[in-house]
Design an enzyme around this catalytic site. Sequence first.
Site, PDB file in Angstrom:
ATOM      1  N   ASP A  11       0.854  -1.179   0.000  1.00 48.17           N
ATOM      2  CA  ASP A  11       0.000   0.000   0.000  1.00 48.17           C
ATOM      3  C   ASP A  11       0.891   1.231   0.000  1.00 48.17           C
ATOM      4  OD1 ASP A  11      -2.126  -1.699   0.109  1.00 48.17           O
ATOM      5  OD2 ASP A  11      -2.767  -1.167   2.144  1.00 48.17           O
ATOM      6  N   ASP A 132     -15.169  -2.758  -1.414  1.00 44.26           N
ATOM      7  CA  ASP A 132     -14.773  -2.640  -0.014  1.00 44.26           C
ATOM      8  C   ASP A 132     -16.019  -2.310   0.795  1.00 44.26           C
ATOM      9  OD1 ASP A 132     -12.171  -2.849  -1.055  1.00 44.26           O
ATOM     10  OD2 ASP A 132     -12.101  -0.689  -1.380  1.00 44.26           O
TER      11      ASP A 132
END
Length: 246
Positions: A11, A132
Amino acid sequence: MAPVILFPAIDLKEGRCVRLIQGDMAQATVFNDDPAEQAIAFEDMGFTDLHVVDLDGAFAGKPMNSAAVERILAASTMRTQLGGGIRDMATVSGWLDKGIARVIIGTAAVRNPAFVREAAKAYPGRIAVGLDARDGLVAVEGWAEVSTVTAEAIAKRFEDAGVAAIIYTNIARDGMLKGIDWEGTLALARAISIPVIASGGLASIADIERMTRPDAALLEGAIAGRALYDHRLDPHEALALLKRAA
């Protein structure tokens, strides 16, 4: 049968490799200042696939860590999928031309489904959708906003679009090391024909063992983040277990 894929995660925030807690940018732990170095380390561990997210890009709606992604691509031969800030065809084609194996469309899949269909038609097998969910509802804009639509409802919109995979994250578990939401993930996988990748909360070898059960054969794979960085998951043990189970 092909082994279920374990994707290590990188990330990116401000050019560095970080992990967040439940998607909160204020709770970012830096694990490596050099993402390319981290990619090389993952490849040396035996991983063949890599999951990269441009966190700043997810909030900005456009790529923000391009230089770091390009360094990762130059340093590694892993098949790399990339999400975060991919909202138009120029960005899709740009990344695929640079060597990204598969791009992940998140917010735009909720806001602009026609874009996903266009991209999947233009690049068969190279477009994934990232869903998500917080309390079952899909969150967008880097998880800053929660929609009124369920992950299953959105996934079903793309059943006939040629989408390669759905990456499903339970936000409540992300970065928390509580284990993957197997119930929710497998329910989604059973409800759609698109392969599903589990994300959020992978905690230990117990999650890897769960991936080897027959019902988990529905999944394309799972994403591991903090458990690898915190050394709670031995990558060699995990990959060997998945290989034996294939």
